[in-house]
Design a protein around this motif. Structure first.
Motif, PDB file in Angstrom:
ATOM      1  N   LEU A 288     -17.807   8.090  -2.420  1.00 34.62           N
ATOM      2  CA  LEU A 288     -18.337   9.417  -2.135  1.00 34.62           C
ATOM      3  C   LEU A 288     -18.959   9.424  -0.743  1.00 34.62           C
ATOM      4  O   LEU A 288     -19.809   8.586  -0.422  1.00 34.62           O
ATOM      5  CB  LEU A 288     -19.386   9.808  -3.176  1.00 34.62           C
ATOM      6  N   TYR A 414     -20.913   6.065  -6.050  1.00 32.37           N
ATOM      7  CA  TYR A 414     -19.785   6.474  -6.883  1.00 32.37           C
ATOM      8  C   TYR A 414     -20.332   7.121  -8.146  1.00 32.37           C
ATOM      9  O   TYR A 414     -21.495   6.915  -8.519  1.00 32.37           O
ATOM     10  CB  TYR A 414     -18.866   5.295  -7.212  1.00 32.37           C
ATOM     11  N   ALA A 415     -19.497   7.923  -8.784  1.00 29.61           N
ATOM     12  CA  ALA A 415     -19.931   8.725  -9.926  1.00 29.61           C
ATOM     13  C   ALA A 415     -19.123   8.373 -11.161  1.00 29.61           C
ATOM     14  O   ALA A 415     -17.942   8.018 -11.071  1.00 29.61           O
ATOM     15  CB  ALA A 415     -19.796  10.220  -9.617  1.00 29.61           C
ATOM     16  N   LEU A 425     -24.688   9.122 -11.130  1.00 31.30           N
ATOM     17  CA  LEU A 425     -24.442   8.724  -9.754  1.00 31.30           C
ATOM     18  C   LEU A 425     -25.005   7.326  -9.577  1.00 31.30           C
ATOM     19  O   LEU A 425     -26.187   7.083  -9.837  1.00 31.30           O
ATOM     20  CB  LEU A 425     -25.094   9.690  -8.760  1.00 31.30           C
ATOM     21  N   LEU A 444     -13.018  14.159 -13.431  1.00 36.07           N
ATOM     22  CA  LEU A 444     -14.067  13.978 -12.440  1.00 36.07           C
ATOM     23  C   LEU A 444     -13.415  13.879 -11.060  1.00 36.07           C
ATOM     24  O   LEU A 444     -12.540  13.043 -10.848  1.00 36.07           O
ATOM     25  CB  LEU A 444     -14.882  12.714 -12.741  1.00 36.07           C
ATOM     26  N   ARG A 446     -13.988  14.918  -6.500  1.00 36.45           N
ATOM     27  CA  ARG A 446     -14.919  15.090  -5.389  1.00 36.45           C
ATOM     28  C   ARG A 446     -14.463  16.262  -4.537  1.00 36.45           C
ATOM     29  O   ARG A 446     -13.261  16.547  -4.439  1.00 36.45           O
ATOM     30  CB  ARG A 446     -14.985  13.821  -4.543  1.00 36.45           C
ATOM     31  N   ASP A 455     -19.870  14.653  -0.015  1.00 34.78           N
ATOM     32  CA  ASP A 455     -19.041  15.043  -1.148  1.00 34.78           C
ATOM     33  C   ASP A 455     -19.911  15.479  -2.317  1.00 34.78           C
ATOM     34  O   ASP A 455     -20.899  14.811  -2.661  1.00 34.78           O
ATOM     35  CB  ASP A 455     -18.149  13.885  -1.589  1.00 34.78           C
ATOM     36  N   GLU A 456     -19.542  16.591  -2.925  1.00 30.83           N
ATOM     37  CA  GLU A 456     -20.140  17.008  -4.188  1.00 30.83           C
ATOM     38  C   GLU A 456     -19.288  16.487  -5.350  1.00 30.83           C
ATOM     39  O   GLU A 456     -18.087  16.268  -5.206  1.00 30.83           O
ATOM     40  CB  GLU A 456     -20.254  18.529  -4.279  1.00 30.83           C
ATOM     41  N   ILE A 457     -19.921  16.289  -6.482  1.00 29.45           N
ATOM     42  CA  ILE A 457     -19.251  15.796  -7.683  1.00 29.45           C
ATOM     43  C   ILE A 457     -18.800  16.992  -8.501  1.00 29.45           C
ATOM     44  O   ILE A 457     -19.603  17.863  -8.839  1.00 29.45           O
ATOM     45  CB  ILE A 457     -20.194  14.896  -8.501  1.00 29.45           C
ATOM     46  N   GLN A 471     -25.408  15.041  -4.373  1.00 28.60           N
ATOM     47  CA  GLN A 471     -25.913  13.690  -4.575  1.00 28.60           C
ATOM     48  C   GLN A 471     -27.423  13.641  -4.732  1.00 28.60           C
ATOM     49  O   GLN A 471     -27.992  12.568  -4.903  1.00 28.60           O
ATOM     50  CB  GLN A 471     -25.455  12.807  -3.415  1.00 28.60           C
TER      51      GLN A 471
END
Length: 570
Positions: A288, A414-415, A425, A444, A446, A455-457, A471
């Motif tokens: 991310l 990373y998520a 996260l 899931l 990005r 980057d948004e999840i 994040q």
């Protein structure tokens, strides 16, 4: 949680069943604009460009996953289509790699015949041969349109569910990573013979997991080493570190120390006991991007360039030539890049770094190929390969800098997401935050929806509920109106030359919905302050109207003035 609404969308009817990883966004024809690629279980491949269906390719088999990337390591994207019945199809655009090549159109037909004879087995000619939708009336039309053409078909293990194209062993060449439903992860690399113009995918590694594989993603560690994260049930995952010296041919007798091999695989549980339910599937997304991480990496890279300039005698740079503009730094980095690009293998053309893969080919005459060759990418900046002392000193200098940089840098976050609605996260195996939602998350991804470089999840549930989290754990939700079968995100070009963030949904009603221009000014709601938009003269008038008073009295007068402006009568 704040709810948002997106209204700009495209809709297409798509007959057929789409698997979870059967759609992706990327530049398949190397024209600078991203397209949407969707494969169905009925064996049809759809490529959407802009608001229209650009190309349809039937007769492929059960398409389980698709990927877009530089699988040939030529600097141009190709389309990899994996079928569940054990076949890998690679499509390539016939656009000229070099505009100066004038005979590309005239040799296109002979190239198709060569590829059919050399790469495609006779037993699958009826399945993998180009259809009438692929082949235009004339080769000239196909060259101008850039329609995708099948350039390689190869037998692979069956039951592949996810495919990834990335450099996983840090040798400068991309590999193809397959995640299978029988708990196996495999890696392949394209090996080509430049003289014969032929190639094939050669197996490198095989890893067996303890449980079913969710997704496979690429994650770089703090020192820049690439690793594979393989999602396992219960919010756990396996970290695979693939070293170049560990890569070998599948048919080669290879003996390794069990202790050394085991040290390359690490099983992570993340210390959450309530997530150890082995019936809960897990999704994972790595690397991310973060604004803070970008700033740290740029500072380290600048220090690395400066140190390489001052310590490398081969560059012969004068000390007084260093100035504030950094011109000499860019010159040094360019020289280093050119030196690395010149160290290519003479057999397969790949960048040296891992074991050289030698394919078994017949001694035939040179043939034309639809794929570009090394001569198409010849550069004016190539330097002499005999400067071995300069390479050794450069490698030693970079190694010293990497040791210093690894102590001050951290790995990218990373998520993870589980089917029971847990989103986490993680950074350096430390859980930064965890969030529980009341929906079953199955995808899931990005996406940068705020345009700040981070980057948004994006987490999507089966019922269409979509969560967007940054994040810092700020979140919003978007309710899609139908249940979702497959989901992906990316930057899509509705208008040529302009890409916008988008969300792609495949419904159980055989429709594709693409929401484009999915942007948010901020993940956090801000109070309305009309004073910020006033001109200096207007602010002065307001101050005179309110007069000299305390902050409490000023706030009360502002509230009365606002109420009078909105609801008062003259």
């Amino acid at each position: 949680m704040r709810a948002v609404s997106f209204v700009k969308k495209l809709q297409w009817d798509l007959p057929g069943t789409v698997c979870r990883h059967g759609l992706t966004i990327g530049d398949v024809d190397n024209d600078g604009d991203n397209e949407l690629v969707v494969g169905t279980a009925e064996g049809e491949l759809y490529i959407f460009k802009g608001s229209e269906l650009w190309q349809k390719i039937p007769g492929l088999g059960l398409v389980t996953s698709v990927a877009i990337g530089d699988i040939f390591n030529y600097g141009r994207n190709a389309l990899v289509v994996i079928c569940g019945d054990g076949w890998a199809h690679i499509f390539y655009s016939p656009r000229s790699v070099n505009p100066s090549i004038s005979n590309a159109t005239s040799t296109l037909q002979s190239t198709k015949e060569t590829i059919d004879q050399d790469n495609i087995k006779s037993s699958v000619n009826t399945t993998s041969s180009p259809s009438s939708d692929q082949i235009d009336g004339t080769n000239e039309i196909g060259e101008l349109s850039g329609k995708m053409e099948c350039v390689h078909v190869q037998r692979i293990p069956t039951n592949t569910k996810v495919v990834l194209v990335a450099d996983v062993d840090k040798d400068g060449a991309n590999e193809m990573i397959l995640g299978l439903t029988d708990r196996v992860v495999r890696s392949y690399r394209w090996s080509s013979n430049l003289e014969l113009g032929r190639g094939k995918l050669v197996g490198l590694n095989k890893w067996e997991c303890a449980n079913q594989i969710g997704t496979v993603t690429l994650q770089h560690m703090a020192d820049g080493t690439p690793t594979l994260l393989v999602a396992q049930p219960g919010g756990t995952f396996m970290r695979i570190k693939c070293n170049p010296e560990d890569c070998h041919l599948e048919d080669e007798v290879h003996q390794t120390n069990n202790e050394t091999a085991a040290s390359c695989v690490d099983y992570q549980t993340l210390g959450i006991s309530r997530m150890r339910n082995q019936n809960i599937s897990t999704e994972i997304i790595g690397d991310l991007e973060s604004v803070i991480e970008k700033l740290d990496s740029s500072e380290v890279q600048h220090e690395r360039n400066v140190k390489s300039i001052t310590n490398n005698p081969q560059l012969e740079l004068r000390k007084d030539s260093l100035d504030a503009t950094g011109e000499q730094t860019s010159k040094a980095s360019k020289t280093s890049d050119d030196t690395e690009s010149s160290s290519t293998d003479q057999v397969d053309g790949n960048i040296l770094g891992g074991n050289v893969i030698l394919g078994d080919y017949d001694e035939n005459a040179e043939k034309d190929s639809l794929l570009p060759t090394y001569k198409d990418f010849s550069s004016e900046d190539n330097i002499d390969n005999n400067n071995t002392e300069g390479l050794k000193s450069k490698d030693k200098t970079n190694a010293d800098v990497n040791v210093d940089a690894s102590s001050s840098m951290h790995g990218k976050p990373y998520a993870l997401a589980t089917l029971d609605g847990t989103i986490m996260l993680v950074k350096d195996e430390i859980i930064l935050w965890s969030m529980q939602v009341a929906h079953q998350i199955f995808a899931l991804c990005r996406l940068d929806v705020t345009g700040d470089g981070s980057d948004e999840i994006i987490a999507c549930a089966w019922d269409g509920q979509t969560y967007i989290l940054d994040q810092q754990r700020n979140s919003v939700r978007f309710q899609f109106e139908e249940p979702v079968r497959a989901f992906c995100t990316g930057n899509y070009n509705v208008t040529p030359g302009i890409s916008t963030p988008c969300l792609v949904y495949n419904t159980f009603n055989n429709k594709i919905y693409l929401y484009y221009d999915v942007t948010l000014p901020s993940m956090v709601t801000k109070p309305l302050n009309p004073v910020e938009d006033l001109d200096p003269e207007e602010k002065k008038t307001l101050d005179d109207l309110l007069g000299n008073c305390s902050d409490t009295e000023r706030q009360q007068k502002m509230q009365q003035l606002t109420e009078w402006l909105l609801y008062g009568t003259s």
